[in-house]
Design a protein around this motif. Structure first.
Motif, PDB file in Angstrom:
ATOM      1  N   TRP A 293      -1.814  -0.662   6.610  1.00  0.00           N
ATOM      2  CA  TRP A 293      -1.114   0.388   5.869  1.00  0.00           C
ATOM      3  C   TRP A 293      -0.009  -0.152   4.973  1.00  0.00           C
ATOM      4  O   TRP A 293       0.381   0.506   4.016  1.00  0.00           O
ATOM      5  CB  TRP A 293      -0.513   1.399   6.832  1.00  0.00           C
ATOM      6  N   VAL A 294       0.522  -1.323   5.276  1.00  0.00           N
ATOM      7  CA  VAL A 294       1.651  -1.842   4.489  1.00  0.00           C
ATOM      8  C   VAL A 294       1.288  -3.123   3.739  1.00  0.00           C
ATOM      9  O   VAL A 294       1.428  -3.201   2.520  1.00  0.00           O
ATOM     10  CB  VAL A 294       2.869  -2.108   5.414  1.00  0.00           C
ATOM     11  N   VAL A 295       0.797  -4.106   4.465  1.00  0.00           N
ATOM     12  CA  VAL A 295       0.543  -5.416   3.849  1.00  0.00           C
ATOM     13  C   VAL A 295      -0.676  -5.387   2.931  1.00  0.00           C
ATOM     14  O   VAL A 295      -0.618  -5.857   1.794  1.00  0.00           O
ATOM     15  CB  VAL A 295       0.356  -6.489   4.941  1.00  0.00           C
ATOM     16  N   PHE A 296      -1.783  -4.812   3.420  1.00  0.00           N
ATOM     17  CA  PHE A 296      -3.024  -4.823   2.637  1.00  0.00           C
ATOM     18  C   PHE A 296      -2.877  -4.154   1.266  1.00  0.00           C
ATOM     19  O   PHE A 296      -3.309  -4.720   0.260  1.00  0.00           O
ATOM     20  CB  PHE A 296      -4.151  -4.165   3.439  1.00  0.00           C
ATOM     21  N   PRO A 297      -2.276  -2.928   1.192  1.00  0.00           N
ATOM     22  CA  PRO A 297      -2.105  -2.321  -0.136  1.00  0.00           C
ATOM     23  C   PRO A 297      -1.293  -3.181  -1.099  1.00  0.00           C
ATOM     24  O   PRO A 297      -1.566  -3.206  -2.295  1.00  0.00           O
ATOM     25  CB  PRO A 297      -1.376  -1.004   0.177  1.00  0.00           C
ATOM     26  N   LYS A 298      -0.280  -3.884  -0.570  1.00  0.00           N
ATOM     27  CA  LYS A 298       0.536  -4.733  -1.443  1.00  0.00           C
ATOM     28  C   LYS A 298      -0.267  -5.926  -1.941  1.00  0.00           C
ATOM     29  O   LYS A 298      -0.077  -6.396  -3.068  1.00  0.00           O
ATOM     30  CB  LYS A 298       1.791  -5.210  -0.687  1.00  0.00           C
TER      31      LYS A 298
ATOM     32  N   SER B 134      -1.995  -5.676  -7.898  1.00  0.00           N
ATOM     33  CA  SER B 134      -1.009  -6.463  -8.631  1.00  0.00           C
ATOM     34  C   SER B 134      -0.281  -5.540  -9.598  1.00  0.00           C
ATOM     35  O   SER B 134      -0.853  -4.538 -10.043  1.00  0.00           O
ATOM     36  CB  SER B 134      -1.693  -7.590  -9.414  1.00  0.00           C
ATOM     37  N   GLN B 135       0.954  -5.834  -9.908  1.00  0.00           N
ATOM     38  CA  GLN B 135       1.745  -4.998 -10.807  1.00  0.00           C
ATOM     39  C   GLN B 135       1.810  -5.623 -12.197  1.00  0.00           C
ATOM     40  O   GLN B 135       2.100  -6.810 -12.332  1.00  0.00           O
ATOM     41  CB  GLN B 135       3.149  -4.807 -10.246  1.00  0.00           C
TER      42      GLN B 135
ATOM     43  N   GLU C 109      -2.822  -2.665 -10.706  1.00  0.00           N
ATOM     44  CA  GLU C 109      -4.242  -2.955 -10.898  1.00  0.00           C
ATOM     45  C   GLU C 109      -4.889  -3.447  -9.606  1.00  0.00           C
ATOM     46  O   GLU C 109      -4.378  -4.363  -8.965  1.00  0.00           O
ATOM     47  CB  GLU C 109      -4.412  -4.013 -11.991  1.00  0.00           C
ATOM     48  N   ASN C 110      -6.005  -2.830  -9.265  1.00  0.00           N
ATOM     49  CA  ASN C 110      -6.761  -3.252  -8.086  1.00  0.00           C
ATOM     50  C   ASN C 110      -7.338  -4.646  -8.358  1.00  0.00           C
ATOM     51  O   ASN C 110      -8.066  -4.840  -9.327  1.00  0.00           O
ATOM     52  CB  ASN C 110      -7.879  -2.237  -7.816  1.00  0.00           C
TER      53      ASN C 110
ATOM     54  N   LYS D 249      -1.960   6.669  -4.257  1.00  0.00           N
ATOM     55  CA  LYS D 249      -0.961   5.836  -3.593  1.00  0.00           C
ATOM     56  C   LYS D 249      -1.203   5.747  -2.094  1.00  0.00           C
ATOM     57  O   LYS D 249      -0.930   4.731  -1.467  1.00  0.00           O
ATOM     58  CB  LYS D 249       0.435   6.414  -3.843  1.00  0.00           C
ATOM     59  N   ASN D 250      -1.687   6.842  -1.514  1.00  0.00           N
ATOM     60  CA  ASN D 250      -1.832   6.892  -0.065  1.00  0.00           C
ATOM     61  C   ASN D 250      -3.133   6.229   0.349  1.00  0.00           C
ATOM     62  O   ASN D 250      -4.210   6.662  -0.036  1.00  0.00           O
ATOM     63  CB  ASN D 250      -1.788   8.347   0.411  1.00  0.00           C
TER      64      ASN D 250
END
Length: 215
Positions: free
Chosen positions: A34-39, A43-44, A158-159, A171-172
């Protein structure tokens, strides 16, 4: 040395350790998922320069469609081309650094701005803006939110796998949403169609199938 009386306690200690190990593993998995994987997944990226939608919206007569217009054949023009903007921005008008970048790097060199499109769908998706905005009288905000009143552009996420914007997936990570514009997935289109009683079939065949929305 263990005796017969000690065995129940050893079994109890072993069971307690297994439960603790399971809980720690579960918590670690949730944190990673829920936290690490999405980050790590996204990429921003920054836009070429910032843009004030609110400022421009106040200067035009036809709202969003003043810049994001429909062509005579009904097709949607999408993001404005350089020639639409250069009429007003042939020279720097204000004092913002962003406008100076636009005029000096793009207008002066007759170079299109490589905007990063938040709402760009996969190539296999067919979506008609005319059918939704013109025929369905949908407000742009339904899918795009309050971007028309924004004074700055948000960071483009970007994914790393698909190359598409996070605005498509939302986002969720669990798929929960509060607003209609929180995601732009097939389920969201279908949900809206069902809610509004839209006929989900092909105009030509009057049959529902994958090809209605997918090329």
């Amino acid at each position: 040395m263990s005796t017969l009386d000690d065995k129940p306690k050893e079994v109890s200690d072993s069971g307690g350790f297994a439960i603790l190990f399971f809980i720690v593993g579960l918590v670690a998995s949730l944190v990673v998922g829920w936290v690490v994987f999405p980050k790590l997944l996204y990429s921003q990226k920054k836009q070429p320069f910032d843009f004030n939608h609110q400022l421009h919206n106040e200067l035009v007569d036809d709202g969003c469609q003043s810049c994001h217009f429909f062509r005579e054949d009904g097709s949607y023009a999408g993001v404005p081309k350089l020639e639409q903007c250069s009429g007003c921005h042939e020279e720097v008008q204000g004092e913002t650094e962003d406008e100076a970048v636009f005029v000096n790097e793009y207008v002066a060199n007759n170079r299109e701005v490589p905007w990063l499109i938040y709402s760009r769908q996969p190539d296999c998706v067919f979506f008609s803006h005319a059918a939704h905005v013109k025929a369905g009288q949908m407000d742009c905000k339904t899918c795009h939110g309050d971007i028309g009143t924004s004074t700055t552009l948000k960071v483009y996420e970007e994914n790393r796998i698909t190359g598409y914007s996070r605005d498509i997936w939302g986002k969720n990570i669990a798929g929960f949403k509060k607003n209609t514009w929180d995601r732009m997935k097939m389920d969201d289109c279908s949900e809206c169609h069902v809610k509004l009683g839209v006929n989900q079939t092909s105009v030509q065949t009057q049959k529902g199938a994958c090809f209605v929305c997918h090329k």
